[in-house]
Design an enzyme around this catalytic site. Structure first.
Site, PDB file in Angstrom:
ATOM      1  N   HIS A  49       0.851  -1.191   0.000  1.00 58.02           N
ATOM      2  CA  HIS A  49       0.000   0.000   0.000  1.00 58.02           C
ATOM      3  C   HIS A  49       0.883   1.236   0.000  1.00 58.02           C
ATOM      4  CE1 HIS A  49       0.567   0.996   4.329  1.00 58.02           C
ATOM      5  NE2 HIS A  49       0.455  -0.306   4.572  1.00 58.02           N
TER       6      HIS A  49
ATOM      7  N   GLU B  83       3.918  -6.318   4.278  1.00 58.96           N
ATOM      8  CA  GLU B  83       3.879  -5.606   5.553  1.00 58.96           C
ATOM      9  C   GLU B  83       5.041  -6.065   6.435  1.00 58.96           C
ATOM     10  OE1 GLU B  83       1.994  -3.196   6.535  1.00 58.96           O
ATOM     11  OE2 GLU B  83       0.027  -3.300   5.568  1.00 58.96           O
TER      12      GLU B  83
ATOM     13  N   HIS C  73       4.185   3.295  12.825  1.00 57.38           N
ATOM     14  CA  HIS C  73       3.284   4.349  13.313  1.00 57.38           C
ATOM     15  C   HIS C  73       3.911   5.224  14.396  1.00 57.38           C
ATOM     16  CE1 HIS C  73      -0.636   2.132  11.882  1.00 57.38           C
ATOM     17  NE2 HIS C  73       0.368   2.021  11.024  1.00 57.38           N
TER      18      HIS C  73
ATOM     19  N   GLU D  32      -5.057   1.948   2.824  1.00 58.61           N
ATOM     20  CA  GLU D  32      -4.962   0.769   3.680  1.00 58.61           C
ATOM     21  C   GLU D  32      -5.037   1.157   5.149  1.00 58.61           C
ATOM     22  OE1 GLU D  32      -3.031  -2.281   6.215  1.00 58.61           O
ATOM     23  OE2 GLU D  32      -2.434  -0.198   5.900  1.00 58.61           O
ATOM     24  N   GLU D  33      -4.446   2.298   5.490  1.00 62.65           N
ATOM     25  CA  GLU D  33      -4.333   2.698   6.892  1.00 62.65           C
ATOM     26  C   GLU D  33      -5.656   3.118   7.510  1.00 62.65           C
ATOM     27  OE1 GLU D  33      -1.911   2.076   8.618  1.00 62.65           O
ATOM     28  OE2 GLU D  33      -0.063   2.164   7.453  1.00 62.65           O
TER      29      GLU D  33
ATOM     30  N   ASP E  42       6.455   0.940   7.261  1.00 67.66           N
ATOM     31  CA  ASP E  42       5.049   0.652   6.932  1.00 67.66           C
ATOM     32  C   ASP E  42       4.579   1.537   5.790  1.00 67.66           C
ATOM     33  OD1 ASP E  42       2.462  -0.289   7.049  1.00 67.66           O
ATOM     34  OD2 ASP E  42       1.924   0.852   8.838  1.00 67.66           O
TER      35      ASP E  42
ATOM     36  N   ASP F  44      -0.196   4.478   1.116  1.00 66.46           N
ATOM     37  CA  ASP F  44      -0.504   5.510   2.105  1.00 66.46           C
ATOM     38  C   ASP F  44       0.240   5.257   3.405  1.00 66.46           C
ATOM     39  OD1 ASP F  44      -2.253   3.219   2.365  1.00 66.46           O
ATOM     40  OD2 ASP F  44      -3.458   4.345   3.804  1.00 66.46           O
TER      41      ASP F  44
END
Length: 381
Positions: A70, A162, A351, A134-135, A102, A72
């Protein structure tokens, strides 16, 4: 690693936080892949300012390997970064920047591999998917799913990159996120017992959710491969009322449940809906509405299947299951054997402020993808 690092530097420079457009990044990716001879299919988002992408090279056939990432990233607002989040910083074997772990690190490895695949004589196709949003609950891949399905042509394995520290994850829980709205009666707080307090109604609902969680923990399905081996119910936000001297006539709650493969998500949702119905029956003015905000399926790939064994051989590592959700369940739902395997640590770096990835993890990922490429090529690239 030179190409991988250069590509990661470019990718980190695009501020693709989920509430912003990813079109500039996707234009760069599409140009890169087209220049290498990939057959590229853009998959625009319904909103118009985001895009997914499918690309392939080699025989136009079933089989081959699908890699997925992904584009984003999560926000940096409120995090006290000590390095520029959208510029790659290299220090002491670490690469800092939002998305390094990520999961633009894996995306960079994918795009670096693409150049090597373009020089190889492929006996099976290499297939790539890049998604958006995705997030915020795997919304992008859900919007892309029906258009992707006829393009994919049954790969023999899908690797969702991931961060797993290059272990091969064969499972994760599915998730549904819900918004609950509670309706009561407004009135003066001096006469509070005469009115239905919506906050109290919501509190009763939350109490019963916690009882459901206890039941799932004590007597529900279990999978010891997970750190939390049972399905979970969680309230993340709860608010209501306007002033202390007014009985609130409205309250709201955001909640989720994350379920094992052995727990039917529709059955869990039906139980939560039944809790709401039972509480509505306690007072004529009570009303509770539930709205599904997002959902994604879980993943439960057999560890003894060829796909999992192949990726474990390429990665030269072991198998595990992960706590976080991914887009892997969507590909698995299309009948594609799917695993999660990528560089970086979600628990360690994902994150967080000053997100980084170890250079060694990217090198390990490049090695895995090189072994995979040798497998689908008639001769080594």
């Amino acid at each position: 690693m030179t190409d991988t690092l250069a590509l990661l530097d470019r990718l980190i420079g695009f501020e693709t936080v989920s509430d912003q457009s990813n079109l500039a990044l996707m234009d760069f990716v599409a140009d890169h892949l087209c220049s290498l001879g990939f057959r590229v299919t853009p998959l625009p988002a319904p909103c118009g300012d985001k895009m997914g992408l499918y690309a392939e090279i080699g025989p136009q056939s079933a089989g081959g390997v699908l890699l997925s990432a992904h584009t984003d990233v999560v926000p940096v607002a409120g995090q006290d970064w000590t390095r520029p989040p959208f510029r790659l910083t290299r220090e002491d074997g670490r690469l800092y920047g939002r998305g390094t772990t990520d999961m633009k690190g894996f995306a960079a490895c994918m795009l670096s591999l693409a150049a090597r695949a373009a020089r190889a004589d492929l006996k099976e196709p290499l297939k790539l998917v890049l998604s958006y949003d995705e997030e915020i609950g795997c919304k992008g891949i859900a919007e892309m799913r029906d258009r992707l399905a006829p393009l994919l042509a049954a790969p023999r394995v899908c690797i969702v990159g991931e961060p797993t520290q290059m272990d091969v994850a064969t499972g994760h829980k599915g998730k549904r996120a819900l918004a609950a709205r509670f309706h009561g009666e407004a009135g003066h707080s001096a006469l509070a017992p005469r009115y239905l307090n919506a906050v109290h109604l919501a509190a009763d609902f939350l109490s019963r959710l916690r009882a459901l969680q206890t039941e799932l923990e004590e007597s529900g399905a279990r999978d010891p491969a997970f750190d939390i081996p049972f399905s979970t119910v969680h309230c993340g936000r709860f608010w209501g009322g306007t002033a202390v001297n007014i009985v609130p006539d409205a309250a709201e709650m955001d909640l989720e449940f994350r379920h094992l493969a052995a727990d039917d998500p529709d059955a869990l949702l039906a139980r939560i809906d039944r809790i709401a119905q039972d509480l509505e029956a306690t007072h004529p003015a009570a009303k509770i509405t539930l709205h599904e905000k997002s959902a994604y399926p879980g993943l439960d790939t057999p560890t003894d299947c060829r796909a999992a064994k192949d990726v474990a051989d390429w990665a030269d590592t072991g198998m595990t299951k992960v706590a976080f959700g991914t887009e892997a369940g969507t590909f698995h739902g299309l009948g594609i054997p799917t695993v999660v395997c990528g560089p970086g640590s979600m628990e360690g770096q994902g994150h967080k402020r000053d997100e980084y990835i170890d250079e060694g993890q990217l090198a390990d990922c490049d090695r895995m993808l090189n072994r995979m490429l040798a497998d689908i090529a008639a001769s080594p690239p």
